[in-house]
Design a protein around this motif. Structure first.
Motif, PDB file in Angstrom:
ATOM      1  N   MET A   1       0.847  -1.166   0.000  1.00 41.65           N
ATOM      2  CA  MET A   1       0.000   0.000   0.000  1.00 41.65           C
ATOM      3  C   MET A   1       0.893   1.229   0.000  1.00 41.65           C
ATOM      4  SD  MET A   1      -2.957   1.097   2.666  1.00 41.65           S
ATOM      5  CE  MET A   1      -2.096   2.136   3.821  1.00 41.65           C
ATOM      6  N   ASN A   2       0.659   2.146  -0.925  1.00 46.02           N
ATOM      7  CA  ASN A   2       1.428   3.373  -1.015  1.00 46.02           C
ATOM      8  C   ASN A   2       0.585   4.559  -0.575  1.00 46.02           C
ATOM      9  OD1 ASN A   2       3.258   1.642  -2.103  1.00 46.02           O
ATOM     10  ND2 ASN A   2       3.594   2.811  -3.956  1.00 46.02           N
ATOM     11  N   GLU A   3       1.252   5.537   0.035  1.00 45.83           N
ATOM     12  CA  GLU A   3       0.572   6.733   0.493  1.00 45.83           C
ATOM     13  C   GLU A   3       1.543   7.898   0.435  1.00 45.83           C
ATOM     14  OE1 GLU A   3      -1.821   8.306   4.427  1.00 45.83           O
ATOM     15  OE2 GLU A   3      -1.550   6.171   4.102  1.00 45.83           O
ATOM     16  N   GLU A   4       1.010   9.089   0.234  1.00 46.57           N
ATOM     17  CA  GLU A   4       1.847  10.276   0.217  1.00 46.57           C
ATOM     18  C   GLU A   4       1.909  10.897   1.598  1.00 46.57           C
ATOM     19  OE1 GLU A   4       0.656  13.070  -2.769  1.00 46.57           O
ATOM     20  OE2 GLU A   4       1.698  11.947  -4.333  1.00 46.57           O
ATOM     21  N   ALA A   5       3.071  11.499   1.902  1.00 46.53           N
ATOM     22  CA  ALA A   5       3.270  12.167   3.180  1.00 46.53           C
ATOM     23  C   ALA A   5       4.173  13.374   2.958  1.00 46.53           C
ATOM     24  CB  ALA A   5       3.902  11.201   4.179  1.00 46.53           C
ATOM     25  N   ARG A   6       4.144  14.294   3.890  1.00 47.62           N
ATOM     26  CA  ARG A   6       4.990  15.485   3.817  1.00 47.62           C
ATOM     27  C   ARG A   6       6.037  15.393   4.917  1.00 47.62           C
ATOM     28  NH1 ARG A   6       4.191  20.403   6.332  1.00 47.62           N
ATOM     29  NH2 ARG A   6       2.081  19.776   6.827  1.00 47.62           N
ATOM     30  N   VAL A   7       7.280  15.716   4.577  1.00 47.01           N
ATOM     31  CA  VAL A   7       8.368  15.713   5.554  1.00 47.01           C
ATOM     32  C   VAL A   7       8.230  16.970   6.399  1.00 47.01           C
ATOM     33  CG1 VAL A   7      10.863  15.699   5.898  1.00 47.01           C
ATOM     34  CG2 VAL A   7       9.876  14.474   3.954  1.00 47.01           C
ATOM     35  N   VAL A   8       8.134  16.789   7.730  1.00 43.06           N
ATOM     36  CA  VAL A   8       7.969  17.935   8.618  1.00 43.06           C
ATOM     37  C   VAL A   8       9.180  18.165   9.509  1.00 43.06           C
ATOM     38  CG1 VAL A   8       5.451  17.926   8.598  1.00 43.06           C
ATOM     39  CG2 VAL A   8       6.672  16.548  10.288  1.00 43.06           C
ATOM     40  N   ALA A   9      10.051  17.161   9.650  1.00 40.29           N
ATOM     41  CA  ALA A   9      11.251  17.328  10.476  1.00 40.29           C
ATOM     42  C   ALA A   9      12.267  16.247  10.132  1.00 40.29           C
ATOM     43  CB  ALA A   9      10.887  17.253  11.953  1.00 40.29           C
ATOM     44  N   LYS A  10      13.539  16.573  10.401  1.00 40.08           N
ATOM     45  CA  LYS A  10      14.631  15.610  10.228  1.00 40.08           C
ATOM     46  C   LYS A  10      15.404  15.566  11.535  1.00 40.08           C
ATOM     47  CE  LYS A  10      17.047  15.615   6.310  1.00 40.08           C
ATOM     48  NZ  LYS A  10      17.841  16.085   5.159  1.00 40.08           N
ATOM     49  N   GLU A  11      15.800  14.361  11.945  1.00 42.44           N
ATOM     50  CA  GLU A  11      16.637  14.234  13.138  1.00 42.44           C
ATOM     51  C   GLU A  11      17.403  12.920  13.106  1.00 42.44           C
ATOM     52  OE1 GLU A  11      13.906  12.236  16.633  1.00 42.44           O
ATOM     53  OE2 GLU A  11      13.786  14.402  16.421  1.00 42.44           O
ATOM     54  N   ASP A  12      18.698  12.985  13.255  1.00 46.23           N
ATOM     55  CA  ASP A  12      19.573  11.813  13.381  1.00 46.23           C
ATOM     56  C   ASP A  12      19.286  10.709  12.372  1.00 46.23           C
ATOM     57  OD1 ASP A  12      20.737  13.095  15.572  1.00 46.23           O
ATOM     58  OD2 ASP A  12      19.322  12.188  16.974  1.00 46.23           O
ATOM     59  N   GLY A  13      19.216  11.029  11.103  1.00 42.75           N
ATOM     60  CA  GLY A  13      19.001  10.015  10.078  1.00 42.75           C
ATOM     61  C   GLY A  13      17.560   9.551   9.952  1.00 42.75           C
ATOM     62  N   LEU A  14      16.656  10.187  10.678  1.00 45.23           N
ATOM     63  CA  LEU A  14      15.235   9.834  10.616  1.00 45.23           C
ATOM     64  C   LEU A  14      14.444  11.005  10.060  1.00 45.23           C
ATOM     65  CD1 LEU A  14      14.845   8.211  14.141  1.00 45.23           C
ATOM     66  CD2 LEU A  14      15.039   7.020  11.968  1.00 45.23           C
ATOM     67  N   LEU A  15      13.352  10.685   9.414  1.00 45.89           N
ATOM     68  CA  LEU A  15      12.441  11.706   8.913  1.00 45.89           C
ATOM     69  C   LEU A  15      11.110  11.573   9.643  1.00 45.89           C
ATOM     70  CD1 LEU A  15      12.939  11.370   5.057  1.00 45.89           C
ATOM     71  CD2 LEU A  15      13.901  13.115   6.552  1.00 45.89           C
ATOM     72  N   TRP A  16      10.562  12.696  10.040  1.00 44.78           N
ATOM     73  CA  TRP A  16       9.205  12.717  10.576  1.00 44.78           C
ATOM     74  C   TRP A  16       8.284  13.120   9.435  1.00 44.78           C
ATOM     75  CZ3 TRP A  16       7.318  11.094  15.114  1.00 44.78           C
ATOM     76  CH2 TRP A  16       8.223  10.851  16.148  1.00 44.78           C
ATOM     77  N   LEU A  17       7.303  12.281   9.165  1.00 47.62           N
ATOM     78  CA  LEU A  17       6.353  12.512   8.082  1.00 47.62           C
ATOM     79  C   LEU A  17       4.971  12.736   8.669  1.00 47.62           C
ATOM     80  CD1 LEU A  17       7.392   9.531   5.775  1.00 47.62           C
ATOM     81  CD2 LEU A  17       8.352  11.836   5.813  1.00 47.62           C
ATOM     82  N   VAL A  18       4.170  13.496   7.943  1.00 40.59           N
ATOM     83  CA  VAL A  18       2.785  13.687   8.345  1.00 40.59           C
ATOM     84  C   VAL A  18       1.905  13.241   7.180  1.00 40.59           C
ATOM     85  CG1 VAL A  18       2.684  16.115   7.634  1.00 40.59           C
ATOM     86  CG2 VAL A  18       1.106  15.282   9.353  1.00 40.59           C
ATOM     87  N   THR A  19       0.922  12.416   7.491  1.00 40.83           N
ATOM     88  CA  THR A  19      -0.034  11.953   6.486  1.00 40.83           C
ATOM     89  C   THR A  19      -1.417  12.430   6.892  1.00 40.83           C
ATOM     90  OG1 THR A  19      -0.473   9.865   7.624  1.00 40.83           O
ATOM     91  CG2 THR A  19       1.298   9.866   5.996  1.00 40.83           C
ATOM     92  N   GLN A  20      -2.277  12.605   5.926  1.00 35.91           N
ATOM     93  CA  GLN A  20      -3.647  12.993   6.208  1.00 35.91           C
ATOM     94  C   GLN A  20      -4.520  11.751   6.226  1.00 35.91           C
ATOM     95  OE1 GLN A  20      -4.702  16.072   7.031  1.00 35.91           O
ATOM     96  NE2 GLN A  20      -2.560  16.677   6.916  1.00 35.91           N
ATOM     97  N   ARG A  21      -5.411  11.692   7.181  1.00 36.04           N
ATOM     98  CA  ARG A  21      -6.345  10.572   7.261  1.00 36.04           C
ATOM     99  C   ARG A  21      -7.207  10.551   6.017  1.00 36.04           C
ATOM    100  NH1 ARG A  21      -9.719   7.885  11.708  1.00 36.04           N
ATOM    101  NH2 ARG A  21      -7.671   7.810  12.567  1.00 36.04           N
ATOM    102  N   GLN A  22      -7.293   9.380   5.408  1.00 37.86           N
ATOM    103  CA  GLN A  22      -8.082   9.236   4.193  1.00 37.86           C
ATOM    104  C   GLN A  22      -9.137   8.159   4.398  1.00 37.86           C
ATOM    105  OE1 GLN A  22      -5.404   8.323   1.022  1.00 37.86           O
ATOM    106  NE2 GLN A  22      -4.339  10.263   1.167  1.00 37.86           N
ATOM    107  N   THR A  23     -10.368   8.507   4.087  1.00 42.50           N
ATOM    108  CA  THR A  23     -11.440   7.518   4.115  1.00 42.50           C
ATOM    109  C   THR A  23     -12.183   7.609   2.788  1.00 42.50           C
ATOM    110  OG1 THR A  23     -13.110   8.992   5.026  1.00 42.50           O
ATOM    111  CG2 THR A  23     -11.740   7.798   6.619  1.00 42.50           C
ATOM    112  N   SER A  24     -12.910   6.577   2.487  1.00 36.40           N
ATOM    113  CA  SER A  24     -13.693   6.577   1.252  1.00 36.40           C
ATOM    114  C   SER A  24     -15.151   6.898   1.539  1.00 36.40           C
ATOM    115  CB  SER A  24     -13.564   5.214   0.571  1.00 36.40           C
ATOM    116  OG  SER A  24     -14.002   4.210   1.449  1.00 36.40           O
ATOM    117  N   CYS A  25     -15.424   7.488   2.704  1.00 37.75           N
ATOM    118  CA  CYS A  25     -16.806   7.752   3.098  1.00 37.75           C
ATOM    119  C   CYS A  25     -17.543   8.671   2.138  1.00 37.75           C
ATOM    120  CB  CYS A  25     -16.852   8.336   4.507  1.00 37.75           C
ATOM    121  SG  CYS A  25     -16.313   7.158   5.763  1.00 37.75           S
ATOM    122  N   GLY A  26     -16.837   9.613   1.523  1.00 33.72           N
ATOM    123  CA  GLY A  26     -17.498  10.547   0.615  1.00 33.72           C
ATOM    124  C   GLY A  26     -17.983   9.895  -0.667  1.00 33.72           C
TER     125      GLY A  26
END
Length: 154
Positions: A1-26
């Motif tokens: 399963m693939n999903e898009e995310a935005r990089v919000v922070a970097k620290e010690d070789g790690l990336l913090w990503l933020v994803t938006q909750r996605q539902t198919s309710c609409g």
């Protein structure tokens, strides 16, 4: 399963990503009669934060959009642990309780079995949290808008 995310922070070789909750309710025809919509509304309303390893060949910076891939094994294993295990322990508990104490015992043992299944499920999921082969990984990077806004990582 693939999903898009935005990089919000970097620290010690790690990336913090933020994803938006996605539902198919609409787009679903069930709309009001679906329990998934109710569960989605009860859950977190905001974004979801994920920590992933920064691979040398996939360099990303704060503000970039990345495509992450969650291994199928992680989805299947997680689904079985969170859904099937509590259900199975509830059924076993009800059968044992019914054999020893009738209907009242079956109800009490089913509740105890369900709670025990949730507890074991949580322990198993926490155990798998650091398993490398179950972790999401970055498969593509798209340069995004550079932002100077500080982001608090929870």
């Amino acid at each position: 399963m693939n999903e898009e995310a935005r990089v919000v922070a970097k620290e010690d070789g790690l990336l913090w990503l933020v994803t938006q909750r996605q539902t198919s309710c609409g787009t679903c025809a069930a709309k009001k009669g679906c329990s998934q919509k109710v569960l989605a509304e009860l859950g977190a309303k905001d974004a979801h934060y994920i920590k992933v390893d920064q691979h040398p060949e996939m360099q990303a910076n704060v503000g970039d959009i990345v495509e992450i891939m969650v291994p199928g094994e992680a989805i299947v294993k997680g689904s079985l642990q969170i859904y099937s295990l509590p259900l199975l322990t509830m059924i076993v508990g009800a059968a044992i309780g019914d054999g020893y104490a009738g209907d009242g015992g079956a109800i009490a043992a089913a509740i105890i079995g369900f709670c025990a299944g949730l507890w074991v499920s949580k322990k198993l999921i926490n155990q798998d949290a650091n398993c490398r082969r179950l972790q999401p990984e970055i498969v593509a990077v798209r340069p995004g808008l550079v932002t100077t806004q500080a982001v608090e990582v929870r």
